[in-house]
Write a protein that holds these residues in place. Sequence first.
Motif, PDB file in Angstrom:
ATOM      1  N   ASN A  96       0.845  -1.199   0.000  1.00 61.75           N
ATOM      2  CA  ASN A  96       0.000   0.000   0.000  1.00 61.75           C
ATOM      3  C   ASN A  96       0.879   1.247   0.000  1.00 61.75           C
ATOM      4  OD1 ASN A  96      -1.113   2.172   2.218  1.00 61.75           O
ATOM      5  ND2 ASN A  96      -2.709   1.537   0.801  1.00 61.75           N
ATOM      6  N   GLN A  98       0.314   5.516   0.401  1.00 58.34           N
ATOM      7  CA  GLN A  98      -0.666   6.542   0.740  1.00 58.34           C
ATOM      8  C   GLN A  98      -0.079   7.904   0.439  1.00 58.34           C
ATOM      9  OE1 GLN A  98      -2.263   6.994   4.959  1.00 58.34           O
ATOM     10  NE2 GLN A  98      -3.995   6.036   3.942  1.00 58.34           N
ATOM     11  N   ILE A 104      -6.746  12.307   0.831  1.00 55.99           N
ATOM     12  CA  ILE A 104      -5.901  11.137   1.026  1.00 55.99           C
ATOM     13  C   ILE A 104      -6.179  10.138  -0.081  1.00 55.99           C
ATOM     14  CG2 ILE A 104      -5.424   9.189   2.530  1.00 55.99           C
ATOM     15  CD1 ILE A 104      -6.051  10.999   4.899  1.00 55.99           C
ATOM     16  N   ASP A 106      -5.136   6.274  -1.622  1.00 58.72           N
ATOM     17  CA  ASP A 106      -4.563   4.958  -1.358  1.00 58.72           C
ATOM     18  C   ASP A 106      -4.334   4.223  -2.662  1.00 58.72           C
ATOM     19  OD1 ASP A 106      -6.221   4.936   1.631  1.00 58.72           O
ATOM     20  OD2 ASP A 106      -4.184   4.140   1.510  1.00 58.72           O
TER      21      ASP A 106
END
Length: 118
Positions: A96, A98, A104, A106
């Motif tokens: 992942n 970010q 935000i 992802d």
Amino acid sequence: QVQLVESGGGVVQPGGSLRLSCTASGSINHIYGMGWYRQAPGQVRELVARNTNGGVPDYADSMKDRFTISRDNAKNTIYLQMSSLRPEDTAAYYCNAQGFLAQILDYWGQGTQVTVSS
């Protein structure tokens, strides 16, 4: 767009070790953290470990003594060194990333399978 490519999964016996790698590419300047999650069949995806820029790594309690996350900024790559593997560690492991661009964001890799079995 951000691309994450994982590698390093496989089959290992209980007590063994594996190292996963994840390399980020594309428009990555807004990325401030990367980490690993895992998902076993029929289970929700759960945090394994994550590392934000300049921060202290964060681990799931059940893994902090056996797994180590590290990063090579020059290669835009994070690693997950896993040791003392148990059958219950069997899962698909996902990288992942970010980032923040007005919100935000992802990003996820395609996943790499880790199977712990004798």
